[in-house]
Design an enzyme around this catalytic site. Structure first.
Site, short mmCIF file in Angstrom:
data_model
loop_
_atom_site.label_atom_id
_atom_site.label_comp_id
_atom_site.label_asym_id
_atom_site.label_seq_id
_atom_site.Cartn_x
_atom_site.Cartn_y
_atom_site.Cartn_z
CG HIS A 361 -2.30 -0.25 0.59
ND1 HIS A 361 -2.85 -1.49 0.51
CD2 HIS A 361 -3.07 0.59 -0.10
CE1 HIS A 361 -3.95 -1.37 -0.18
NE2 HIS A 361 -4.11 -0.14 -0.55
CD GLU A 602 -7.48 -8.72 -10.51
OE1 GLU A 602 -6.44 -8.08 -10.30
OE2 GLU A 602 -8.52 -8.57 -9.84
CG ASP A 626 -3.41 -9.59 -8.60
OD1 ASP A 626 -2.55 -10.06 -7.84
OD2 ASP A 626 -4.25 -8.75 -8.24
CB CYS A 673 -6.33 -0.75 -14.67
SG CYS A 673 -6.83 -2.29 -13.90
C1 PEP Z 1 -3.78 -5.57 -10.89
O1 PEP Z 1 -3.81 -6.66 -10.33
O2 PEP Z 1 -3.11 -5.35 -11.91
C2 PEP Z 1 -4.56 -4.43 -10.38
C3 PEP Z 1 -4.69 -3.32 -11.07
O3 PEP Z 1 -5.11 -4.57 -9.15
P1 PEP Z 1 -4.31 -4.46 -7.78
O4 PEP Z 1 -2.91 -3.97 -8.10
O5 PEP Z 1 -5.05 -3.52 -6.93
O6 PEP Z 1 -4.33 -5.87 -7.30
MG MG Z 2 -5.29 -7.09 -8.82
#
Ligand code: PEP
Ligand code: MG
Length: 754
Positions: A361, A602, A626, A673
């Site tokens: 985080h 993901e 992920d 993303c």
């Molecule tokens: C990802 O897994 O790429 C994603 C955008 O989600 P997070 O990083 O919050 O797991």
């Molecule tokens: Mg993710």
């Protein structure tokens, strides 16, 4: 044996310095096994030669003097073969080399095992005996196990020694610590160590402003502790049997005794009281832990407890924020979002954490704040870093302590170039993100903080592609209520209206734990996380969906995204709950429109059912963070395997192509993303695949736009086709980096992984 192993490793970890750590190893091993010599040879980082660093049994004059090439002698043979060598009579071996200064002619048998950390040879651990005999299997296994466990402790002790040396020699300059990239950028600044209240090990070294004041402060803390213990004793007298009550007397005795005096002596050398206390406690704990008697060994814990009590009386007088210097670098064992709340963000230069990774985080927050971060620097002796000058390279996940003038000058140049690049890019912010042939590829913001809104708008974001709703959940001490959530979601929808805002439903589990909802699992990334939790807890999921929908009554720009979907069933159930939440609100008289709904791709399972998923939703969003970790079976948070985590792996490129093809066949838009969408080299491929939009950290938006505006679709497709023919990520990266340089984007190449 296990007990001995545990104790040696523990003692080495607690050693005051590197040489003490080595001496503990040789003394303990010789004492515990029936042998005449135990020695450690370490490979010098400068000369690459093996140097005898510590010995119990060989002549002490030879320590630091005997050196050999890796191609020389039996020790060199162990090092070059990277495997144990066990000889009955060493002098008969053709590789035997005699060093007269050691006096080792008396010892016939030889067992050497390499000390290796992450494929890198650190040195060789050797035991010898005067009789001609082969060491038995138990000895061999013990030494291999010990060497494997000691490698981390040795690196840590070596690092501590290098940076803490009072008279830095040439080798102590530019000490490099390796971690993983947390947030891009470079910085130069002084370390400010974040310590946890009443945690002795996290206390940094610090100079006391005045010795007399510090002694007085310490005396007051000791008195307060004494009163506290006397009070405890009085209160528990009636409840505890006499022997247990005697514990408090023992505490009082310890307080009146050397613990106090030794701490005072340390304070007189200029150390502040908490640092002096930390060292005294460590020293005493070690003495107790050395004892054979298990009961006495446990008394080490009492000393620690006493230390913590005194500490708690010393620290409140300190200002937690302290005098945070301009450009200060926040350093800590395991930094969290709450540490960030305690520092003046406008003065924060960078973040360095001994634990965690790019997706922790604090790293996500660092990216949002545009502050460089290096995570998972596991060899970092955090408490020794206070006020030292650090160079932070958030692109490569590197940290340099005690920088020399050349390296500092190089970093100054990088910092200046970064600034110029940022200034140059700022003009791009409000230009549309479209390829050179005019295909729009909107760039949106990844966010999770309300504080991001203004910077997102200024940076030219064309909406929010991913709002991680878990952030407001994590920084609270309970689940936020429906109305609280409505407030947060409404603010973000209102700020971007009419641009789309994609709110992702709660994605906790894995590495994202809620402090008030602990989930303990052996394999958290393969366990209960994301949609799996929310589907199991409709009482959490429904209020969140209701809050999102309520927030969209006045602003019709809401999109809802479901994370971690791995089966069609999960998507169907999520849609049923979303419809139910909407029906409820309509029944309550709220005219909530049906938002666009998307699913995150993901998990590899979702890649192969992408069309079935896409048919049931309005859009797809690829979470490469992920997806790549699951495809490559590399934990995205584990610094040990971070070199294997490469988004340009041919498998990840193939998976992304499959998703893009699936989306195209169903006519649904697809966005990326994950962090990959901010990597300049990767963006070219994403353009070639026909991704419809990208969503990245706010600070990356201008550069992403720059890349998009510099390529035509044809050129990106041609480069993608060339990459398909390449077999490894390095070749792919180098091809794409060349393309960036040719397109005039050389300034961005450094930002890529190298
Ligand atoms: C990802 O897994 O790429 C994603 C955008 O989600 P997070 O990083 O919050 O797991
Ligand atoms: Mg993710």
């Amino acid at each position: 044996m296990l007990d001995l192993l545990r104790r040696v490793v523990q003692e080495v970890n607690g050693a005051a310095d590197f040489y003490e750590a080595l001496s503990i190893i040789v003394t303990r091993v010789k004492g515990a096994l029936d042998i005449d010599v135990c020695s450690i040879y370490l490979k010098s980082p400068r000369s690459e030669r093996l140097v005898l660093m510590a010995s119990e049994g060989l002549r002490q004059e030879s320590v630091g003097q005997v050196e050999m090439e890796v191609s020389e002698g039996l020790v060199g043979l162990v090092a070059s073969r990277a495997e144990p060598i066990n000889l009955e009579n060493a002098s008969e071996h053709p590789r035997f080399r005699y060093f007269p200064e050691t006096g080792e002619e008396r010892f016939l048998s030889f067992l050497g095992v390499p000390i290796i950390q992450q494929r890198k040879l650190l040195g060789v651990l050797v035991v010898q005996h005067h009789k001609a005999r082969r060491f038995d299997n138990e000895h061999v296994s013990f030494l291999i196990t010990l060497a494997a466990q000691l490698s981390g402790a040795i690196t840590h002790a070596e690092f501590t020694d290098e940076i803490a040396s009072e008279t830095p020699m040439v080798s102590h300059v530019n000490v490099e610590a390796i971690g993983v990239a947390g947030a891009p950028g470079v910085a130069i600044g002084r370390a400010v160590v974040a310590y946890r209240l009443a945690d002795l090990d996290s206390i940094p070294d610090r100079e006391a402003p005045g010795v007399e004041e510090e002694l007085a402060r310490f005396a007051m803390a000791v008195n307060a502790t004494r009163e506290e213990i006397e009070g405890l004793k009085a209160r528990t007298q009636a409840l505890l049997p006499a022997e247990e009550g005697a514990l408090f007397d023992a505490y009082l005795l310890l307080l009146g005794d050397s613990l106090v005096h030794r701490t005072e002596t340390r304070i007189r050398t200029g150390q502040w009281a908490p640092g002096a206390l930390r060292d005294t406690v460590r020293e005493s704990v070690r003495v107790f832990e050395d004892m054979e008697d298990a009961y006495l060994r446990e008394r080490g814990a009492d000393i620690r407890d006493l230390g913590r009590r005194i500490l708690s009386h010393l620290l409140p007088a300190e200002d937690a924020e302290g005098d945070f210097p301009e450009g200060g670098i926040l350093v800590g064992e395991d930094l969290t979002a709450s540490h960030l709340a305690e520092v003046p963000i406008e003065r924060l230069g960078a973040i360095v954490s001994a634990r965690g990774s790019g997706s922790s985080h604090i790293a996500i927050l660092a990216r949002a704040l545009n502050v460089p971060a290096v995570m998972g620097v596991s060899d970092l002796p955090v408490s020794r870093l206070e006020d030292r000058e650090l160079l932070v390279d958030g692109y490569r996940g590197r940290l340099y302590v005690n920088p020399g003038p050349e390296l500092r000058a190089e970093f100054m140049r990088l910092v200046r170039e970064e600034r110029e690049l940022e200034d140059g890019l700022r003009t791009l912010a409000l230009q549309p993100a479209a390829t050179r042939d005019g295909r729009p590829v909107p760039v949106m913001a990844n966010s999770g903080l309300l504080a991001d809104i203004r910077p997102s708008l200024q940076s030219g974001a064309e909406g929010v592609g991913l709002y991680r709703t878990e952030v407001p959940f994590i920084i609270r001490d309970r689940f936020p209520g429906e109305e609280e959530q409505v407030e947060i979601y409404r603010q973000i929808l209102a700020s971007f209206d009419p641009m789309p805002v994609t709110l992702r439903t709660l994605d906790v589990g894995g590495d994202k734990a809620l402090p008030y909802f602990p989930v303990r699992e052996d394999n958290p990334f393969l366990g209960w996380r994301g949609i799996r939790i929310t589907l199991d807890h409709p009482e959490i999921f429904l209020p969140q969906l209701r809050a999102m929908l309520k927030a969209s009554v006045e602003h019709h720009n809401l999109q809802i995204l479901f994370p971690m979907i791995s089966t069609l069933e999960e998507l169907k159930e999520s849609l049923i709950l979303l419809n139910r939440a909407r029906e409820e609100l309509l029944d309550e008289g709220l005219p909530v429109p049906m938002p666009k709904v998307g699913v995150m791709i993901e998990v590899p399972a979702a890649v192969y059912i992408v069309e079935a998923l896409a048919r049931r939703v309005d859009f797809l969003s690829i979470g490469t963070n992920d997806l790549v970790q699951y495809l490559l079976a590399v934990d995205r948070n584990n610094a040990r395997v971070a070199n294997l985590y490469d988004t340009l792996h041919p498998s990840s490129i193939r998976a992304l192509e499959l998703i893009a093809e699936g989306a195209r066949r169903t006519g649904k838009p697809v966005s990326v993303c994950g962090e990959m969408a901010a990597d300049p080299a990767a963006i070219i491929l994403l353009l070639g695949m026909g991704m419809d939009s990208l969503s990245v950290s706010v600070s990356a938006i201008p550069r992403v736009k720059w890349v998009i505006r510099s390529f035509t679709t044809d050129r990106a497709e041609a480069l993608l086709a060339q990459c398909r023919l390449l077999e490894n990520p390095e070749q792919i990266r180098s091809l794409l980096n060349n393309a960036l340089v040719q397109a005039g984007l050389g300034g961005l190449v450094r930002a890529g992984k190298n």
